[in-house]
Design a protein around this motif. Structure first.
Motif, short mmCIF file in Angstrom:
data_model
loop_
_atom_site.label_atom_id
_atom_site.label_comp_id
_atom_site.label_asym_id
_atom_site.label_seq_id
_atom_site.Cartn_x
_atom_site.Cartn_y
_atom_site.Cartn_z
N ARG A 146 0.85 -1.18 0.00
CA ARG A 146 0.00 0.00 0.00
C ARG A 146 0.89 1.23 0.00
O ARG A 146 1.83 1.32 0.78
CB ARG A 146 -0.85 -0.06 1.26
CG ARG A 146 -1.81 1.03 1.47
CD ARG A 146 -2.65 0.75 2.72
NE ARG A 146 -3.97 0.24 2.39
CZ ARG A 146 -4.53 -0.85 2.91
NH1 ARG A 146 -3.89 -1.56 3.78
NH2 ARG A 146 -5.74 -1.21 2.54
N ASN A 175 1.23 5.36 0.53
CA ASN A 175 0.59 6.57 1.03
C ASN A 175 0.80 7.64 -0.04
O ASN A 175 1.87 8.24 -0.14
CB ASN A 175 1.22 6.99 2.35
CG ASN A 175 0.58 8.24 2.91
OD1 ASN A 175 -0.21 8.89 2.23
ND2 ASN A 175 0.91 8.55 4.15
N THR A 176 -0.22 7.87 -0.86
CA THR A 176 -0.06 8.73 -2.04
C THR A 176 -0.05 10.21 -1.67
O THR A 176 -0.04 11.06 -2.56
CB THR A 176 -1.18 8.48 -3.06
OG1 THR A 176 -2.42 8.81 -2.44
CG2 THR A 176 -1.20 7.05 -3.51
N ARG A 196 5.07 5.25 -8.58
CA ARG A 196 4.44 4.02 -8.08
C ARG A 196 4.47 2.94 -9.16
O ARG A 196 4.74 1.78 -8.88
CB ARG A 196 2.99 4.33 -7.67
CG ARG A 196 2.88 5.48 -6.65
CD ARG A 196 1.53 5.52 -5.99
NE ARG A 196 0.44 5.89 -6.87
CZ ARG A 196 -0.08 7.13 -6.95
NH1 ARG A 196 0.41 8.11 -6.21
NH2 ARG A 196 -1.10 7.37 -7.75
N GLN A 215 -1.86 2.54 9.45
CA GLN A 215 -2.40 2.60 8.10
C GLN A 215 -3.71 3.37 8.08
O GLN A 215 -3.96 4.18 7.20
CB GLN A 215 -2.62 1.19 7.55
CG GLN A 215 -1.32 0.49 7.23
CD GLN A 215 -1.57 -0.88 6.63
OE1 GLN A 215 -2.04 -0.99 5.52
NE2 GLN A 215 -1.27 -1.90 7.39
N TRP A 253 -11.55 0.98 -2.66
CA TRP A 253 -10.64 2.06 -3.08
C TRP A 253 -11.39 3.33 -3.40
O TRP A 253 -11.00 4.10 -4.28
CB TRP A 253 -9.78 1.60 -4.27
CG TRP A 253 -9.11 0.31 -3.92
CD1 TRP A 253 -9.37 -0.91 -4.45
CD2 TRP A 253 -8.12 0.11 -2.92
NE1 TRP A 253 -8.61 -1.86 -3.83
CE2 TRP A 253 -7.83 -1.26 -2.89
CE3 TRP A 253 -7.45 0.96 -2.03
CZ2 TRP A 253 -6.90 -1.82 -2.01
CZ3 TRP A 253 -6.52 0.41 -1.16
CH2 TRP A 253 -6.25 -0.95 -1.16
N THR A 255 -4.97 4.89 1.48
CA THR A 255 -3.85 5.23 0.61
C THR A 255 -3.81 6.73 0.36
O THR A 255 -2.84 7.23 -0.19
CB THR A 255 -3.99 4.55 -0.77
OG1 THR A 255 -5.24 4.97 -1.34
CG2 THR A 255 -3.98 3.05 -0.65
N PRO A 274 -2.35 3.05 -6.55
CA PRO A 274 -2.17 3.38 -5.12
C PRO A 274 -1.75 2.15 -4.33
O PRO A 274 -1.26 2.26 -3.21
CB PRO A 274 -3.57 3.84 -4.69
CG PRO A 274 -4.50 3.17 -5.65
CD PRO A 274 -3.75 3.04 -6.95
N ILE A 275 -1.95 0.99 -4.94
CA ILE A 275 -1.50 -0.27 -4.33
C ILE A 275 -0.75 -1.05 -5.37
O ILE A 275 -1.01 -0.94 -6.56
CB ILE A 275 -2.69 -1.12 -3.84
CG1 ILE A 275 -3.74 -1.19 -4.94
CG2 ILE A 275 -3.25 -0.59 -2.56
CD1 ILE A 275 -4.61 -2.39 -4.85
#
Lengths: 638, 311
Positions: free
Chosen positions: A410, A412-413, A424, A527, A553, A562, A601-602
């Motif tokens: 994951r 953290n954007t 990413r 998280q 999401w 995220t 994001p993942i």
């Protein structure tokens, strides 16, 4: 002196004592269980409770599947087949927004009391009741108005659902009913409302929202309308009406709003249940196989307390009543739970076992040892590092089967550097999933996209390994060779080779990463509060539909964590939700997943497999993606 | 002497109060709480749970309420791990298991450790001494997560003499391997302490006198030397026993034993305050009591201490 401490004599006594302790019986536990028709199951953890509307874990669900049965049953060898359960058959309306389930007239609870549609109404009422606080209640939110009732949206129910109300809900909904999370009123929460100054009152009311106010606070707004900010579009006379309705409700002691919420559930006769949905749900029958949709015994729950009481004794040995092929027989804490045949089960004649004993063995090595010493028929999991040895020495016991889960990382954007999708994507390109699955995530399959294979759902298989392209992409993003990127932390709850491999992957791109290990609780908390850079993670689906992987999401979803969201992605999900043609719907979801993988994001790594040990005399147990082996079809044939 | 005893009891209560208070505030200072799951719990559900368990009240109010309940003997119900179950109920189920295991382990430790220590002392600086002390050192150094699986693998798996996991209160054979694993470490310490204690006593004048009188060797050892030589070992036994009961977490996990240790760890992992408090107070009481009893036994064994207490 030497005679007093004669070593040989001591040895003799000791060995006699050991011989006495071990006894003479040589029959293993499994041997005995085979004779008695009892299945011995490794079940990982002690259940929190056996009230199916309160618990959420996988170990609990295994036991609950023996004690209860939903509308639709599980098929022993086909995940997609819908076997009859309490319902004999069911049919949707034309646009899949209403499903009618026909319940079998002979269905009974394990105490012989008939099971009717009224029990299902009670069960879903209890599950959704805001005071029960069932963590898994959102599984039922696709029922019409269920979400409003479950979240205790009083304004929505009392005014919005009233067709006679002067202002329609489309306008009224802009009002701050549910509280403004961006306002912090923690300092005021425990102070006497009447002692607060005007702007303190205003702040507290805005933070709480109209739905959460008590009679005193509502009356204060009636007296002084300036205490609350209304949207322009809501006319003043409506404002007063809203407050009056909420006040009447609060003064009446906040009675249950189930009836007024007009929830899409009805029972036209004792053996028919009609479920009306807020949008088409083609997979509703599959969803009712989840424990959250199982019935609970009204007559027993009400005997031990109120509908909404969480911790009564109804779900303990002696009191517990279910409707499954087995009933609760023994519960030794942290030792085992035993269920025995339920004579009142409608299909009791075809139940193959006399009982099942679930052992909460959390230590997978202990579980493996127990299995090999003949103490278990089937285990919960095999430690991956024992895979090779097992393949060599005990191939007859080894099972590796695909499972609905994904191992992923994951991002953290919101962190500088990680906020660039190119960075990413570059990291993803640098992950050699084939190698990882060969050496570290043994038995797992390299992820091709986020959602593992589910029926006919085929999202684009976009994930691949190309270190050169990864470096080029990173350079394009302005960080050639990782230069300019800060050092990131890689959050994990346990150190293992997978973490090391990820760290190496980052290093291959020139990105500095430090591993940060936290205990489980802190790891989860970090998280959920976006207090991390990069985190190792995983997700197990609840039912066989891609939404169980994709819905999380979205903006504000508690499992997103995220910092990423996309209106375009959510528009696609909504479009899919309104689509009643199943094929077209899956195509739209696949498109949404494509967007998700583009933004990344993942970073998916591998698709789960279930690795476990299983004895050959257990029959009627086939590979299933959801891993819900219907216990009633299992038999023992030594 | 009675005043001394009463004094000790008051000290014990104070220790428990401080222990409970520290535990309460430390648990509430954890970065996570019981109303958190791997899958996010919806906000409305979390708020309602906090309300049900009184977490919406100010911390000091919560502390005061808990203190009142505990003083009245009400430990509350588990918030998370075994939600809704009385903590006292859970302890009543789990504690006898830990206690039985602990007693069995101590029995093994004593029956191995003390004879070995005596033997080593008698044969000082000869082969039996070296062998016993080497084995003891190994026993102290090897952690039980190594010894446990090895014993289970060999005696349980290969030879099939004992079950490799599980617990049956009616069958001592299921208890043997975990008790042995737990007991071996204490046995190792005991043998070293006994050896040292015995060596000191064996050099004393009264032993030489006894020997000069022509008293038989084993009578000297048993009747004269042992009483004094065991003092260090006895002092060790109290805390060791409490430690064995409270420190059996690893062994409980390796052998799948339904004791308190595993529950306690799970309670800590989830921030289940009531289920943390129960074992903490229980262990606290246990250690305080064990130390108290050891003091009494030492008074009985050691005439010098008795004289001081009387004075």
């Amino acid at each position: 002196m030497s005679r007093a401490l004669n070593l040989p004599r001591i040895t003799l006594v000791l060995s006699l004592a050991i011989a006495a302790l071990t006894g003479c019986k040589r029959e293993t536990m499994v041997g005995r269980a085979n004779r008695e028709g009892i299945l011995l199951v490794g079940n990982s953890a002690e259940p929190r409770a056996l009230d199916l509307q309160i618990v959420t874990g996988v170990p609990e669900s295994k036991i609950l599947n023996a004690l209860f049965e939903g509308l639709v049953g599980d098929h022993p060898s086909d995940d997609k087949a819908m076997a009859p359960g309490v319902a004999t058959h069911w049919e949707p309306n034309g646009d899949l927004t209403e499903w009618t389930f026909h319940l079998r007239p002979e269905a009974k609870w394990s105490d012989g009391v008939p099971l009717t549609a009224a029990d299902f109404l009670f069960s879903y009422h209890r599950m959704l009741h805001p005071e029960l606080a069932a963590a898994y209640a959102p599984m039922l939110h696709s029922i019409l108005n269920a979400e409003a009732y479950n979240r205790d949206e009083r304004g929505h129910i009392l005014c919005g659902l009233d067709e006679q109300f002067p202002t329609p809900w489309e306008i009224l909904r802009k009002t701050n009913f549910q509280g403004d999370k961006s306002i912090d009123a923690g300092d005021l929460a425990n102070r006497d409302f009447s002692s607060l100054a005007g702007d303190e009152r205003r702040r507290l009311l805005a933070a709480k929202g109209l739905d959460r106010l008590n009679a005193l606070q509502l009356r204060a707004i009636l007296d002084d309308p300036s205490l609350f900010d209304w949207p322009e579009a809501v006319p003043p006379e409506t404002r007063r009406l809203v407050i009056e309705r909420l006040l009447a409700h609060a003064e009446a002691g906040a009675p249950d709003l189930f009836e007024r919420a007009k929830i899409g559930l009805r029972a036209p006769d004792p053996h028919t249940l009609v479920v009306t949905l807020r949008e088409p749900v083609p997979y509703l029958p599959a969803m009712t196989r989840h424990t959250t949709w199982f019935p609970v015994p009204r007559h027993v729950i009400l005997k031990f307390g109120k509908m909404t009481d969480r911790d009564t004794k109804w779900a303990t040995v002696g009191n517990h009543v279910g409707n499954g092929p087995f009933k609760l027989y023994k519960w030794r804490y942290n030792h085992f739970i035993e269920v025995r045949r339920n004579p009142y089960y409608w299909d009791a004649a075809n139940v193959g076992l006399n009982g099942i004993r679930f052992y909460p063995i959390e230590n997978a090595y202990t579980e493996t040892r127990s299995f090999l010493a003949g103490q278990l028929h089937t285990t919960y999991s095999l430690p991956p590092d024992l895979l090779e040895k097992t393949r060599r020495d005990y191939p007859q016991y080894l099972r590796t089967e695909p499972y609905v889960g994904t191992v992923f990382v994951r991002f953290n954007t919101t962190r500088p550097g990680l906020d660039d999708p190119r960075v990413r994507r570059a990291i993803s390109l640098a992950v050699n999933r084939e190698e990882l699955c060969k050496f570290i995530y043994e038995g797992f399959a390299p992820a091709e996209t986020y959602t593992p294979r589910l029926g006919e759902y085929r999202p684009p298989a976009v994930l691949r390994y190309d270190l050169e392209e990864a470096k080029a992409l990173l350079a394009e993003a302005g960080f050639p060779g990782g230069k300019g990127l800060p050092a990131f932390s890689l959050l994990t709850s346990r150190l293992n080779a997978g973490v090391d491999a990820m760290q190496q992957t980052f290093r291959n791109l020139g990105i500095r990463v430090e591993v940060q290990q936290k205990d489980w609780g802190s790891y989860v908390a970090a998280q959920q509060s976006l207090n991390f850079d990069i985190a190792m993670a995983g997700w197990i689906g609840d039912y066989l539909d891609p939404t169980t992987f994709l819905d999380m999401w979205t903006r504000g979803n508690g499992n997103n964590n995220t910092g990423w969201d996309s209106p375009e992605y959510e528009a696609l999900l909504r479009k899919a939700a309104r689509q009643s043609d199943p094929q077209a719907r899956l195509a739209i979801l696949a498109e949404a997943e494509g967007k998700l993988m583009e933004a990344m994001p993942i970073l998916p790594i591998a698709w789960y497999s279930r690795l476990y040990l299983h004895r050959p005399e257990v029959r009627g147990w086939h590979p299933l993606v959801l891993d819900n082996h219907p216990w009633k079809h299992v038999t023992l044939r030594p | 002497m009675w005043r001394e005893i009463a004094n000790r009891l008051m000290q014990g209560l104070l220790v428990l109060f401080v222990l409970g208070t520290l535990t309460f505030f430390l648990v509430h200072a954890l970065p996570y709480g019981p109303f958190q799951d791997e899958k996010a719990i919806p906000d409305n559900v979390r708020e309602r749970l906090e309300q049900i368990h009184g977490y919406d009240k100010p911390l000091l109010t919560q502390y005061w309420l808990r203190l009142n309940n505990i003083v009245r003997g009400d430990l509350g119900t588990s918030i998370k791990v075994m939600e809704g179950r009385e903590v006292s109920d859970i302890l009543l189920q789990a504690f006898p298991v830990s206690l039985t295991l602990g007693l069995f382990a101590m029995a093994i430790a004593i029956s191995i450790g003390i004879p070995a220590g005596v033997l080593a002392a008698i044969r000082k600086n000869r082969a039996p001494d070296y062998i016993i002390m080497a084995v003891a050192l190994l026993g102290i150094c090897l952690p039980n997560f190594v010894i446990g699986p090895l014993l289970a693998e060999f005696f349980g798996g290969r030879l099939g003499w004992f079950p490799v996991s599980g617990w049956d209160p009616r069958s001592p054979s299921a208890m043997f391997l975990p008790a042995l694993t737990l007991g071996l470490v204490s046995a190792a310490y005991l043998s070293r302490l006994t050896r040292a204690g015995m060596l000191e006593i064996l050099h004393q004048d009264f032993i030489r006198t006894a020997r000069a009188k022509g008293q038989k060797g084993h009578i000297i050892i048993i009747r004269h030397a042992l009483r004094g030589g065991l003092i260090p070992s006895i002092a060790f036994l109290g805390p060791a026993f409490a430690g064995t009961i409270s420190g059996s977490v690893v062994v409980e996990s390796i052998f799948q034993i339904p004791g308190i240790g595993r529950l306690f760890i799970k309670a800590i992992e989830t921030g289940d305050e009531t289920l943390i408090m129960g074992p903490v107070l229980l262990y606290g009481t246990l250690i305080v009591t064990a130390n108290f009893l050891v003091d009494l036994i030492q008074l009985w064994l050691n005439p010098r201490l008795r004289a001081r207490a009387a004075a």
